[in-house]
Scaffold this motif. Structure first.
Motif, mmCIF file in Angstrom:
data_model
loop_
_atom_site.group_PDB
_atom_site.id
_atom_site.type_symbol
_atom_site.label_atom_id
_atom_site.label_comp_id
_atom_site.label_asym_id
_atom_site.label_seq_id
_atom_site.Cartn_x
_atom_site.Cartn_y
_atom_site.Cartn_z
ATOM 1 N N ALA A 169 54.700 28.478 37.564
ATOM 2 C CA ALA A 169 54.743 29.931 37.787
ATOM 3 C C ALA A 169 53.558 30.617 37.116
ATOM 4 O O ALA A 169 52.918 31.503 37.720
ATOM 5 C CB ALA A 169 56.069 30.495 37.257
ATOM 6 N N LEU A 170 53.250 30.228 35.892
ATOM 7 C CA LEU A 170 52.091 30.799 35.196
ATOM 8 C C LEU A 170 50.806 30.474 35.938
ATOM 9 O O LEU A 170 49.916 31.335 36.084
ATOM 10 C CB LEU A 170 52.040 30.255 33.769
ATOM 11 N N TRP A 171 50.691 29.241 36.414
ATOM 12 C CA TRP A 171 49.526 28.829 37.200
ATOM 13 C C TRP A 171 49.392 29.698 38.454
ATOM 14 O O TRP A 171 48.298 30.180 38.780
ATOM 15 C CB TRP A 171 49.681 27.355 37.556
ATOM 16 N N TYR A 172 50.515 29.920 39.144
ATOM 17 C CA TYR A 172 50.484 30.706 40.381
ATOM 18 C C TYR A 172 50.005 32.129 40.114
ATOM 19 O O TYR A 172 49.117 32.652 40.809
ATOM 20 C CB TYR A 172 51.875 30.714 41.016
ATOM 21 N N GLU A 183 43.603 36.128 39.914
ATOM 22 C CA GLU A 183 42.235 35.750 39.533
ATOM 23 C C GLU A 183 41.968 35.993 38.044
ATOM 24 O O GLU A 183 40.924 36.499 37.652
ATOM 25 C CB GLU A 183 41.212 36.495 40.393
ATOM 26 N N TRP A 184 42.960 35.623 37.222
ATOM 27 C CA TRP A 184 42.731 35.658 35.771
ATOM 28 C C TRP A 184 41.666 34.635 35.398
ATOM 29 O O TRP A 184 40.979 34.787 34.400
ATOM 30 C CB TRP A 184 44.028 35.365 35.028
ATOM 31 N N VAL A 185 41.597 33.574 36.191
ATOM 32 C CA VAL A 185 40.586 32.528 36.009
ATOM 33 C C VAL A 185 39.879 32.355 37.349
ATOM 34 O O VAL A 185 40.509 32.461 38.412
ATOM 35 C CB VAL A 185 41.223 31.195 35.562
ATOM 36 N N THR A 186 38.579 32.109 37.336
ATOM 37 C CA THR A 186 37.831 31.933 38.567
ATOM 38 C C THR A 186 38.407 30.802 39.416
ATOM 39 O O THR A 186 38.822 29.761 38.895
ATOM 40 C CB THR A 186 36.351 31.634 38.254
ATOM 41 N N PRO A 187 38.475 30.981 40.755
ATOM 42 C CA PRO A 187 38.986 29.918 41.641
ATOM 43 C C PRO A 187 38.178 28.625 41.561
ATOM 44 O O PRO A 187 38.666 27.569 41.955
ATOM 45 C CB PRO A 187 38.876 30.549 43.035
ATOM 46 N N LEU A 227 40.316 27.222 38.689
ATOM 47 C CA LEU A 227 41.775 27.166 38.851
ATOM 48 C C LEU A 227 42.141 27.585 40.272
ATOM 49 O O LEU A 227 42.293 28.765 40.571
ATOM 50 C CB LEU A 227 42.467 28.089 37.841
ATOM 51 N N PRO A 228 42.289 26.633 41.199
ATOM 52 C CA PRO A 228 42.690 26.985 42.569
ATOM 53 C C PRO A 228 44.168 27.351 42.620
ATOM 54 O O PRO A 228 44.925 27.102 41.684
ATOM 55 C CB PRO A 228 42.413 25.691 43.333
ATOM 56 N N ASN A 231 47.054 25.570 47.635
ATOM 57 C CA ASN A 231 45.883 24.820 48.095
ATOM 58 C C ASN A 231 45.906 23.387 47.558
ATOM 59 O O ASN A 231 45.535 22.442 48.258
ATOM 60 C CB ASN A 231 44.603 25.524 47.648
ATOM 61 N N VAL A 232 46.337 23.250 46.320
ATOM 62 C CA VAL A 232 46.451 21.904 45.743
ATOM 63 C C VAL A 232 47.531 21.112 46.465
ATOM 64 O O VAL A 232 47.369 19.922 46.748
ATOM 65 C CB VAL A 232 46.752 21.997 44.232
#
Length: 281
Positions: A38-41, A47-51, A54-55, A59-60
């Protein structure tokens, strides 16, 4: 006066208690996994982190589905997974056998240990990623360089464990066997080997994971197949989601190899392989 609980009731209660503890631990682990996803999503969606780093999880997941469900001709990963596992298995078997032999020599022939042990430590201290290019120049891009690196990473933990386990015996037990005029073979069979297994078998877990890491590291340097090769290709083409999918596959393979060692330890008799303390009760 009421009778106390029988032995069967006590064992049953303890078994149920262990079962509840396992379920509780599994539930806690799954909860942590859900929270991390959930945090990753949310981090990727906002876009807290550049794609590029962190995709998005979807997509993964698509990359995983494509790699695991497609055939090898259509870009599937199973052929490369088989190559990496082959390199890992060969490296583990060869490294473990060499580790047991060299560990036994170091334990029983003190002059060999004094003369060669520092050089073994120095060799193992070298970064294997730096040795891989030399091996590729010497042996080409086939399995040989990867198996050598995997062997080196599997060898050291088994060698050190075998040396320690065969050397560290109880002096009182050793004196008792010698007072009973036990032969060297009996001393090895009934005292040193059982003691050594409590050191050696846990090292197989480390050696197997080390062999996997060594194979992948060598594939990253130069290969024509394998998971490391796919990672290098993903880096070259900027396929970050595919690289994340491959890393998830590698993590799953490492977990499965760890479970494999645990299953073997549970299946083999305690006279051969020492059991974890909670299982031996």
């Amino acid at each position: 006066m009421s009778a106390g609980p029988t032995e069967e009731q006590t064992i049953s209660k303890a078994t149920k208690g262990r079962g509840r503890n396992r379920l509780r631990n599994l539930g806690l682990q799954l909860l942590v996994l859900v929270l991390l996803i959930a945090l990753w999503y949310f981090a990727a969606a906002n876009e807290w982190v550049t794609p590029l780093l962190l995709p998005e999880p979807l997509n993964v997941l698509e990359s995983l589905q494509s790699g695991l469900l497609e055939s090898n001709d259509n870009g599937g990963w199973w052929g490369d997974i088989g190559v990496t596992l082959t390199e890992t298995g060969l490296g583990f078997v060869i490294g473990s056998l060499l580790g047991l032999v060299v560990g036994a020599l170091f334990a029983f022939v003190k002059i060999l240990r004094t003369a060669f042990y520092p050089y073994v430590i120095a060799l193992m201290s070298l970064p294997k990623i730096a040795i891989a290019p030399l091996l590729i120049v010497a042996f080409g891009y086939d399995l040989t360089p990867k198996v050598i690196i995997a062997t080196m990473l599997a060898f050291f933990p088994v060698m050190t464990a075998a040396t320690a386990g065969l050397s560290a015996v109880d002096p009182d037990e050793l004196n008792l066997m010698r007072a009973m005029q036990a032969s060297r073979w009996q001393e090895l069979r009934y005292l040193r080997l059982p003691n050594a297994m409590s050191y050696v078998f846990p090292s197989f877990d480390v050696a197997l994971i080390g062999a996997l890491l060594g194979a992948v590291a060598a594939e990253l340097v130069g290969a024509q197949s394998g998971l490391g090769y796919l990672l290098s290709q993903g880096q070259a083409y900027g396929d970050v989601a595919g690289m994340y999918g491959l890393l998830i596959v590698l993590a799953a393979l490492g977990a499965l190899l760890h479970v494999l060692i645990a299953v073997v330890q549970k299946v083999l008799p305690e006279s051969v392989v020492p059991k974890p303390r909670e299982e031996s009760r």
